[in-house]
Design a protein around this motif. Structure first.
Motif, PDB file in Angstrom:
ATOM      1  N   PRO A   1       4.671   2.014  43.531  1.00  0.00           N
ATOM      2  CA  PRO A   1       4.054   0.756  44.532  1.00  0.00           C
ATOM      3  C   PRO A   1       3.098   0.575  43.935  1.00  0.00           C
ATOM      4  O   PRO A   1       2.520   0.348  42.394  1.00  0.00           O
ATOM      5  N   GLY A   2       2.850  -1.047  43.944  1.00  0.00           N
ATOM      6  CA  GLY A   2       1.909  -2.479  43.779  1.00  0.00           C
ATOM      7  C   GLY A   2       2.061  -2.839  42.263  1.00  0.00           C
ATOM      8  O   GLY A   2       1.926  -3.974  42.045  1.00  0.00           O
ATOM      9  N   PHE A   3       3.849  -2.372  41.935  1.00  0.00           N
ATOM     10  CA  PHE A   3       4.243  -3.604  40.495  1.00  0.00           C
ATOM     11  C   PHE A   3       4.198  -4.918  41.610  1.00  0.00           C
ATOM     12  O   PHE A   3       5.267  -5.228  42.132  1.00  0.00           O
ATOM     13  N   ASN A   4       3.649  -6.080  40.472  1.00  0.00           N
ATOM     14  CA  ASN A   4       4.682  -7.450  40.853  1.00  0.00           C
ATOM     15  C   ASN A   4       4.259  -8.174  39.521  1.00  0.00           C
ATOM     16  O   ASN A   4       2.862  -7.866  38.636  1.00  0.00           O
ATOM     17  N   ALA A   5       5.144  -8.717  39.110  1.00  0.00           N
ATOM     18  CA  ALA A   5       5.090  -9.045  37.754  1.00  0.00           C
ATOM     19  C   ALA A   5       6.213 -10.815  38.222  1.00  0.00           C
ATOM     20  O   ALA A   5       7.271 -10.377  37.797  1.00  0.00           O
ATOM     21  N   THR A   6       5.847 -11.530  37.865  1.00  0.00           N
ATOM     22  CA  THR A   6       6.081 -12.312  38.506  1.00  0.00           C
ATOM     23  C   THR A   6       6.435 -13.750  36.935  1.00  0.00           C
ATOM     24  O   THR A   6       5.725 -13.674  36.947  1.00  0.00           O
ATOM     25  N   LEU A   7       6.804 -14.807  37.109  1.00  0.00           N
ATOM     26  CA  LEU A   7       7.308 -16.191  36.403  1.00  0.00           C
ATOM     27  C   LEU A   7       6.730 -17.104  36.774  1.00  0.00           C
ATOM     28  O   LEU A   7       7.195 -17.861  38.169  1.00  0.00           O
ATOM     29  N   TRP A   8       5.401 -17.237  36.673  1.00  0.00           N
ATOM     30  CA  TRP A   8       4.607 -18.435  37.568  1.00  0.00           C
ATOM     31  C   TRP A   8       4.556 -19.365  36.300  1.00  0.00           C
ATOM     32  O   TRP A   8       4.415 -18.925  34.689  1.00  0.00           O
ATOM     33  N   VAL A   9       4.524 -20.652  36.900  1.00  0.00           N
ATOM     34  CA  VAL A   9       4.301 -21.610  35.677  1.00  0.00           C
ATOM     35  C   VAL A   9       3.034 -22.828  35.785  1.00  0.00           C
ATOM     36  O   VAL A   9       3.417 -23.378  37.805  1.00  0.00           O
ATOM     37  N   GLY A  10       2.102 -23.499  35.508  1.00  0.00           N
ATOM     38  CA  GLY A  10       1.169 -24.309  36.049  1.00  0.00           C
ATOM     39  C   GLY A  10       0.773 -26.037  34.942  1.00  0.00           C
ATOM     40  O   GLY A  10       1.412 -25.436  33.814  1.00  0.00           O
ATOM     41  N   PHE A  11       0.047 -26.296  35.149  1.00  0.00           N
ATOM     42  CA  PHE A  11      -0.408 -27.566  33.921  1.00  0.00           C
ATOM     43  C   PHE A  11      -2.101 -27.018  33.737  1.00  0.00           C
ATOM     44  O   PHE A  11      -2.641 -26.274  34.773  1.00  0.00           O
ATOM     45  N   MET A  12      -2.320 -27.132  32.332  1.00  0.00           N
ATOM     46  CA  MET A  12      -4.240 -27.276  31.925  1.00  0.00           C
ATOM     47  C   MET A  12      -3.524 -28.799  31.100  1.00  0.00           C
ATOM     48  O   MET A  12      -2.539 -29.139  30.906  1.00  0.00           O
TER      49      MET A  12
END
Length: 326
Positions: A246-257
């Motif tokens: 329970p509570g596991f969440n680890a995705t690959l996200w990408v964005g801009f800076m």
């Protein structure tokens, strides 16, 4: 006296120019090509989606967005390049979860992510999938956890390197499930993928789009995906949270800076243009077919998200006693 009068005149002129110079206008941007630094090697998920959004920005903003891959040192090389670039909107950074991990893992790097750069907008979020080699005697996640608890320190998992999304997913599993598994870092994802297929390593977290064909071919066994809901690409594979952690969440996200100090009108313009692109049905449909979900956030919301990611991974690193990288 003439000299003093001349100096006074120059000072007055400088003040007048400063006062009358208008603030940066989003309408004037961009007037020349924009450079996007990708601190990863070519061909990976971050690079692929960065190139796709660069092409869409070219169309909508009528200017070239040039990709430049600057991999190395766990993304710190490319990130530092942008942190030290002029804050004029013409050098942008592709940021991912790896850089939020590095805030704790690389204490001596020459920048601070949220001090020296400013978030602009997120891009995509894609699930990871936990796979094992077919020789591993575990048909589901519960059996894998039982095996790891029965034989602590004997199961290994590969990753593309310390601090990578794949590494930290394994560390989060260790932390939440209370198991002892051994990290095997590689210099990039290719070596880890080759070795999970040959059985040199026993388990691996990798992106769903990359692993899906290998899962369907029976070359590896999928035990769980890393998001909050099941992956549309692998609908028969449970999430790790529903499979027993329970509570596991680890995705690959990408964005801009962008460099800190970039004029707010430019930041707002980029956020607006990216948001419009991601809201398009054709983009959403095409990207979701590859296992990626477009993320839409206003700039302040994206900043809060990144702050939370930094805090989350700092806790995991400290709890698992992961040594800093100097």
């Amino acid at each position: 006296m003439p000299l003093l009068r001349n100096i006074a005149a120059l000072i007055a002129l400088a003040i007048a120019v400063t006062i009358t110079t208008p603030p940066a206008k989003a309408d004037d941007y961009p007037s020349r090509p924009v450079r996007i630094i990708v601190p990863f090697g070519a061909g990976g998920p971050t690079d692929v989606y960065a190139r796709a959004i660069a092409e869409e920005l070219r169309k909508s903003m009528h200017q070239t967005f040039v990709m430049e891959n600057r991999p190395g040192a766990g993304t710190t090389i490319g990130t530092e390049v942008v942190a030290k670039s002029p804050p004029d909107g013409y050098t942008l950074l592709m940021v991912s979860g790896t850089q939020t991990v590095n805030e704790t893992l690389y204490p001596h790097k020459q920048y601070q992510l949220m001090r020296d750069l400013v978030p602009i907008a997120p891009l995509i979020d894609t699930d990871l999938v936990l796979v094992v080699h077919p020789s591993v005697p575990a048909k589901n996640l519960g059996e894998l956890l039982a095996l790891a608890r029965a034989k602590p320190g004997t199961i290994n998992f590969g990753s593309s390197g310390p601090g990578s999304n794949y590494h930290m997913a394994g560390e989060l599993l260790k932390n939440l499930a209370g198991i002892d598994i051994v990290h095997v870092p590689y210099k990039g994802s290719t070596g880890a993928r080759n070795d999970i297929l040959s059985g040199q390593i026993q388990m691996l977290f990798d992106s769903v789009p990359t692993m899906a064909p290998m899962i369907k071919a029976g070359l590896v066994r999928a035990l769980g995906t890393s998001g909050k809901t099941r992956s549309s690409t692998l609908p028969d594979v449970p999430t790790i949270a529903e499979a027993g952690v329970p509570g596991f969440n680890a995705t690959l996200w990408v964005g801009f800076m962008a460099p800190a100090g970039t004029p707010q009108p430019i930041v707002d313009r980029l956020n607006s243009e990216i948001t419009k692109i991601l809201a398009r049905p054709d983009i959403k449909e095409a990207w979701e077919k590859t296992g990626a979900t477009p993320i839409v956030m206003m700039q302040p919301e994206f900043k809060k998200f990144m702050d939370a990611q930094i805090a989350k991974w700092a806790d995991v690193i400290k709890a698992n006693h992961i040594p800093p990288i100097n």
